[in-house]
Design a protein around this motif. Structure first.
Motif, mmCIF file in Angstrom:
data_model
loop_
_atom_site.group_PDB
_atom_site.id
_atom_site.type_symbol
_atom_site.label_atom_id
_atom_site.label_comp_id
_atom_site.label_asym_id
_atom_site.label_seq_id
_atom_site.Cartn_x
_atom_site.Cartn_y
_atom_site.Cartn_z
ATOM 1 N N ALA A 252 -65.992 -5.639 35.819
ATOM 2 C CA ALA A 252 -66.396 -6.834 34.661
ATOM 3 C C ALA A 252 -67.625 -6.031 33.927
ATOM 4 O O ALA A 252 -67.497 -5.726 32.327
ATOM 5 C CB ALA A 252 -66.848 -8.121 34.993
ATOM 6 N N GLU A 253 -68.518 -5.688 34.630
ATOM 7 C CA GLU A 253 -69.475 -5.470 33.931
ATOM 8 C C GLU A 253 -69.208 -3.427 32.864
ATOM 9 O O GLU A 253 -70.026 -3.969 31.920
ATOM 10 C CB GLU A 253 -70.888 -5.493 35.087
ATOM 11 C CG GLU A 253 -72.324 -4.535 34.320
ATOM 12 C CD GLU A 253 -72.824 -4.466 35.559
ATOM 13 O OE1 GLU A 253 -74.226 -4.803 35.530
ATOM 14 O OE2 GLU A 253 -73.414 -3.988 36.249
ATOM 15 N N ARG A 254 -68.758 -3.382 33.680
ATOM 16 C CA ARG A 254 -68.453 -1.662 33.657
ATOM 17 C C ARG A 254 -67.614 -2.027 32.115
ATOM 18 O O ARG A 254 -67.457 -1.251 31.010
ATOM 19 C CB ARG A 254 -68.219 -0.978 34.062
ATOM 20 C CG ARG A 254 -68.036 -0.327 35.562
ATOM 21 C CD ARG A 254 -68.129 0.821 35.807
ATOM 22 N NE ARG A 254 -66.354 0.079 36.851
ATOM 23 C CZ ARG A 254 -66.771 -0.536 38.306
ATOM 24 N NH1 ARG A 254 -67.683 -0.650 38.536
ATOM 25 N NH2 ARG A 254 -65.207 -0.655 38.581
ATOM 26 N N LYS A 255 -66.563 -2.708 32.324
ATOM 27 C CA LYS A 255 -65.880 -2.827 30.670
ATOM 28 C C LYS A 255 -66.578 -3.491 29.864
ATOM 29 O O LYS A 255 -66.466 -3.282 28.860
ATOM 30 C CB LYS A 255 -64.940 -3.636 31.556
ATOM 31 C CG LYS A 255 -63.407 -3.082 32.318
ATOM 32 C CD LYS A 255 -63.103 -3.827 31.781
ATOM 33 C CE LYS A 255 -61.118 -2.987 33.257
ATOM 34 N NZ LYS A 255 -61.671 -2.752 33.993
ATOM 35 N N ALA A 256 -67.267 -4.324 30.308
ATOM 36 C CA ALA A 256 -67.626 -5.143 28.906
ATOM 37 C C ALA A 256 -69.438 -3.993 28.088
ATOM 38 O O ALA A 256 -69.192 -4.063 27.086
ATOM 39 C CB ALA A 256 -69.144 -6.551 29.830
ATOM 40 N N LEU A 257 -69.773 -3.213 29.375
ATOM 41 C CA LEU A 257 -70.999 -2.563 28.623
ATOM 42 C C LEU A 257 -69.893 -0.647 28.122
ATOM 43 O O LEU A 257 -70.624 -0.500 26.578
ATOM 44 C CB LEU A 257 -71.088 -1.610 30.039
ATOM 45 C CG LEU A 257 -72.253 -2.392 30.026
ATOM 46 C CD1 LEU A 257 -72.792 -1.539 31.648
ATOM 47 C CD2 LEU A 257 -73.525 -3.081 29.307
ATOM 48 N N ALA A 258 -68.744 -1.047 28.249
ATOM 49 C CA ALA A 258 -67.817 0.419 27.432
ATOM 50 C C ALA A 258 -67.858 -0.428 26.271
ATOM 51 O O ALA A 258 -67.752 -0.174 24.943
ATOM 52 C CB ALA A 258 -66.831 0.130 28.027
ATOM 53 N N ALA A 259 -67.505 -1.600 25.903
ATOM 54 C CA ALA A 259 -66.961 -2.908 25.023
ATOM 55 C C ALA A 259 -68.253 -3.239 24.132
ATOM 56 O O ALA A 259 -68.031 -2.085 22.174
ATOM 57 C CB ALA A 259 -66.336 -4.009 25.417
ATOM 58 N N LEU A 260 -69.189 -3.049 24.437
ATOM 59 C CA LEU A 260 -70.504 -3.235 23.862
ATOM 60 C C LEU A 260 -70.975 -1.882 22.698
ATOM 61 O O LEU A 260 -71.567 -1.557 21.179
ATOM 62 C CB LEU A 260 -72.325 -3.640 23.930
ATOM 63 C CG LEU A 260 -71.582 -5.281 24.278
ATOM 64 C CD1 LEU A 260 -72.789 -5.391 25.900
ATOM 65 C CD2 LEU A 260 -71.420 -6.207 23.573
ATOM 66 N N SER A 261 -70.582 -0.864 23.448
ATOM 67 C CA SER A 261 -71.083 1.107 22.815
ATOM 68 C C SER A 261 -69.684 1.494 22.291
ATOM 69 O O SER A 261 -70.408 2.999 21.419
ATOM 70 C CB SER A 261 -71.449 2.115 23.983
ATOM 71 O OG SER A 261 -70.207 2.229 25.109
#
Length: 885
Positions: A570-579
């Motif tokens: 979840a954290e990796r996808k959320a960070l990818a979303a923000l970038s």
């Protein structure tokens, strides 16, 4: 010195020109420099190269500062310079050469008496030119000759004669031409031989620093940003800057004047109209006035605006004349910004009412050539909203109101469309604009009006597909998965009726459709179906058109992973979303909030409450008036859990309900509300009420929340119900540590209550091992004092030390040095290895990396080979030993 024929030097020219008129001394001297003249060292240094090249050309537009630059350079040379300013109406080559000879003599250039002087105003004896070239070639020091305003000398014969003298004078002549146009000399030969120095319009333009110095000479000190804006508007044009500065000096607020002055009502207008426009023929003036309504133009567009043909050489000629027409490449031109402003003002005065018609013509031509953004701007400027809305929808561009760099510009453009404009296309655009601005009620009203038009008429499939896109968005915003499914199915049927090139041109349409479908499915609790739609968007090629849907989809996928207990994923996808949108410079859309909310939820579970609060506030700062149900529920989930973690159960219970109207209930949102409410009652000493809240929850078997529900049941005293729920989880393999750790704690507490501390310790050890790799702290902090007491006893103490409880990790026993890695792991192989360490299955790794299962297996084989192992566990251990993880 004697000449070869024995003649001595004497007066080389007569006291009058061939017309019998006296030589005008003002034409033979450089102009004086005003007190506000700014010396620019970079240009003087460049002009110094004129001493080393036979030919120098200073070529720029009227008022570019050419003459003053050369005059300043000449004054600082320390040697005489022959100067001659051409004038319009000079009667022939004889007058020209008479002045040139007089200028050379006035500068002290020694010339033989037998060179003579032209006797005929229209002709020059070739012998005179040959004698002059021969004489100059024999001098030790070259003569420097400046011919100012050389563009006024248009006779090809004179240019040929000048080139003859320049060529044969050799090193004895340095010729400097100051001109608005390229002279009729063979410049290509001089350029090819590196025998020419050139300073052109772009180099003559003032830089922001130079402009600031110039303004200061006029008594003006402006902020750097204001100076840059003025330079951008004037393109660094010297006369424009000086005229603006003089006018601003008389204003009460110079900065405001320079920011807001009307170019058409200024001294700049007088200069450009006199020096540029009025020098052109009547037909060329009309051409310039008409093209002033467009930002850029080519011959075909100019012909559409004028109704005339054969304009390509006219435009090319205007550019070569430096008539404030700039070449932007590929036969496209644009006007200098100030010149364009002045021409538009002049157009309105000379031809009232013509401007809207010109915008209409431009819009139709640009639409036919596929230049949609410019066509829309001109349609709006013409007030032709039926054309503008129709062009926008027919191009299938409706999704651009929600994505891309132009979303704000499009919303602002269509905000000017009045209510008197009716029809399917205008109502579709209004609905899209309102929904993009999160005005759900108005957006749905306009969507209904558009659908009524669709029902009455057989309309273009692009229009119907645009309407279906808005239907899918409406379904998402109202929490209606069935409506979303119907919209996407209809869209699939319409795709066969829409030209393929439009679908290829607008990938954002399909991306938005699937994102809205995935969000509606997620709201309804259909996680697998939602993941399928969202993963298709997240896996599509990256680009500015699809960046926002990709970001939105990654945020939703992050939430699914979080609800299933996969904090790391979840954290990796959320960070990818923000970038996702940062690389394109897109502003933060509401969809980005979901990624921040997931990160905040992960921070709560890791007991990083300060970070959670900061992320929650950051998401709230850009919150629209109307949220889609998934984002609203996610926000309430995070806010409530954060309040619980901070010991404020009453506020947590109040924050738990998202209070978003939706067509269907969301199982996970309802369970979330019940869990927080139950925990709040327990914290306030009401276990019976807490148990009653849980009894009303009908969704007890979903793995995403079964473990938390089991914990709540156990805390409320329903031990059997809790164990039934966690036993059901044994058959589910798709849940992550967030679920399994909670389930292990339920069993551990149940075992402890049954007096079986050995089992409780084993279960706690398993939970600690799983939680450690995710840094999952919150479940242990909420586990109660009896269970936490076991963490202080060995060997659990060492498992918790350093990440859950104070103290460092237990020291490791010395190990035998592992063999070196045979070959470096690739980036993708390292990613696979990290997921191996997280106990993910091959299928889960494939889903997490958006690759096929076979691809993962290939990477695993390569990892095993490079690490010299045969099994997963050995690969992870070896990688840790070698510092690869």
């Amino acid at each position: 010195m004697a000449t070869s024929n024995g003649n001595t030097r004497g007066p080389a020219v007569a006291a009058a020109d061939p017309l019998g008129e006296p030589f005008l001394q003002t034409r033979l001297a450089p102009p004086g420099r005003p007190a506000t003249f700014l010396r620019r060292s970079r240009l003087l240094e460049h002009l110094d190269q004129a001493l080393d090249t036979p030919l120098t050309m200073v070529n720029g537009s009227a008022g570019a500062g050419k003459t003053l630059l050369v005059a300043d350079w000449a004054a600082g040379l320390g040697q005489p310079v022959a100067w001659f300013t051409n004038e319009a109406g000079d009667q022939g080559a004889g007058v020209f050469w008479a002045y040139v000879l007089h200028a050379l003599q006035a500068a002290g250039v020694p010339l033989c008496a037998d060179i003579g002087c032209p006797a005929d105003a229209s002709r020059v004896d070739h012998k005179l030119l040959a004698r002059l070239a021969d004489e100059l070639s024999g001098h030790d020091r070259p003569a420097i000759l400046v011919l100012d305003e050389f563009d006024r000398q248009t006779a090809p014969q004179t240019a040929e004669q000048l080139e003859f003298v320049l060529h044969h004078a050799g090193p004895g002549l340095r010729l400097i031409l100051v001109t608005r146009t390229e002279p009729l000399l063979p410049l290509h030969r001089y350029r090819a031989a590196a025998a020419m120095t050139e300073i052109r319009d772009a180099e003559l333009a003032f830089t922001p620093d130079e402009a600031a110095d110039l303004l200061e000479l006029h008594g003006l000190r402006l902020p750097a940003e204001a100076t840059r804006a003025l330079v951008e508007r004037t393109r660094g044009w010297a006369a424009g800057l000086r005229l603006c500065a003089m006018a601003a000096r008389e204003s009460e607020d110079p900065e405001a004047y320079l920011r807001e002055f009307e170019a058409g009502r200024s001294a700049v207008a007088d200069f450009l109209l006199a020096e540029v426009l009025k020098r052109q023929t009547a037909r060329t003036q009309d051409l310039l006035l008409r093209v002033s309504v467009v930002d850029r133009f080519c011959p075909a567009l100019a012909e559409a605006l004028t109704g005339r043909s054969g304009l390509e050489p006219v435009l090319a000629g205007l550019y070569r004349q430096n008539a404030f027409v700039e070449d932007v490449g590929h036969s496209w031109y644009r006007l200098h910004p100030l010149f364009g402003e002045i021409l538009r003002a002049h157009l309105r005065a000379r031809h009232p009412g013509l401007e809207p018609e010109l915008h209409r013509r431009a819009g139709q031509w640009l639409r036919a050539t596929g230049a949609l953004p410019e066509a829309l701007a001109h349609g709006a400027a013409a007030g032709d909203w039926e054309f503008t809305a129709g062009a926008f929808v027919d191009d299938l561009a409706i999704g651009q109101l929600f994505t891309g760099l132009r979303a704000d510009d499009l919303a602002e453009l269509f905000a000017r469309m009045g209510p008197e404009v009716t029809g399917a296309a205008p109502d579709v655009v209004r609905a899209a604009r309102d929904l993009a601005e999160h005005d759900l009620e108005r957006g749905l009203n306009h969507l209904r009006l558009a659908e009524e038009h669709l029902a009455e008429e057989a309309l273009d499939p692009a229009l119907r597909l645009s309407c279906v896109l808005l239907e899918s968005l409406a379904a998402r915003l109202t929490g209606s998965p069935s409506r979303a499914e119907k919209a996407v199915a209809t869209a699939e049927e319409l795709r066969h009726e829409v030209p393929a090139h439009l679908l290829d041109k607008h990938p954002e349409l399909t991306a938005l459709l699937l994102t809205h479908l995935g969000s509606a499915r997620l709201w309804a609790g259909s996680f697998d179906e939602a993941r399928a739609a969202l993963s298709e968007v997240a896996g599509c090629p990256s680009g500015v058109a699809t960046a926002l849907p990709r970001q939105d989809s990654l945020g939703h996928l992050a939430l699914i992973d979080y609800l299933n207990g996969w904090l790391g994923r979840a954290e990796r996808k959320a960070l990818a979303a923000l970038s996702e949108t940062e690389q394109f410079g897109l502003h933060r859309p509401p969809g980005a909030d979901l990624g921040r909310l997931v990160l905040a939820a992960v921070a709560v579970d890791r007991d990083d409450l300060g970070q959670a609060q900061a992320l929650l506030e950051e998401a709230a700062d850009s919150a629209p008036a109307a949220l889609d149900p998934v984002t609203a529920a996610g926000r309430s989930l995070v806010a409530a859990r954060l309040l619980l973690a901070r010991g404020d159960p009453r506020a947590a219970a109040a924050a738990a309900d998202p209070a978003v109207p939706a067509d269907v209930a969301s199982p996970w949102a309802e369970v979330h509300t019940a869990l927080v409410t139950s925990a709040a009652h327990l914290a306030e000493g009401r276990p019976d009420t807490a148990a009653k809240v849980l009894d009303d929850v009908p969704y007890g078997t979903e793995p995403a929340y079964a473990a938390e529900l089991a914990w709540a049941q156990l805390a409320a005293g329903n031990r059997d119900a809790a164990l039934d729920l966690v036993d059901h989880l044994r058959t589910r393999s798709r849940t992550g540590p967030g679920v399994s750790v909670c389930a292990a704690l339920v069993r551990a507490r149940a075992a402890q209550e049954a007096g079986d501390e050995a089992t409780a310790r084993k279960l706690l050890a398993r939970a600690l091992l799983e939680a450690r790799r995710e840094r999952l702290r919150r479940p242990f902090l909420d586990a109660g004092p009896r269970l936490r007491h076991l963490l202080d006893t060995p060997p659990l103490q060492s498992l918790a030390a350093g990440w859950l409880t104070p103290g460092g990790p237990a020291p490791r026993a010395p190990e035998e040095r592992a063999p070196l890695v045979v070959e470096e792991l690739s980036g993708r192989e390292r990613e696979v290895l990290v997921r191996l360490a997280q106990m993910m299955s091959t299928e889960e790794i494939a889903a997490d990396l958006y690759v096929s299962v076979n691809t993962v297996k290939t990477h695993l084989k390569s990892v095993y080979r490079k690490l010299g192992v045969n099994r997963r566990g050995e690969a992870v251990r070896r990688a840790r030993e070698r510092g690869l993880m």
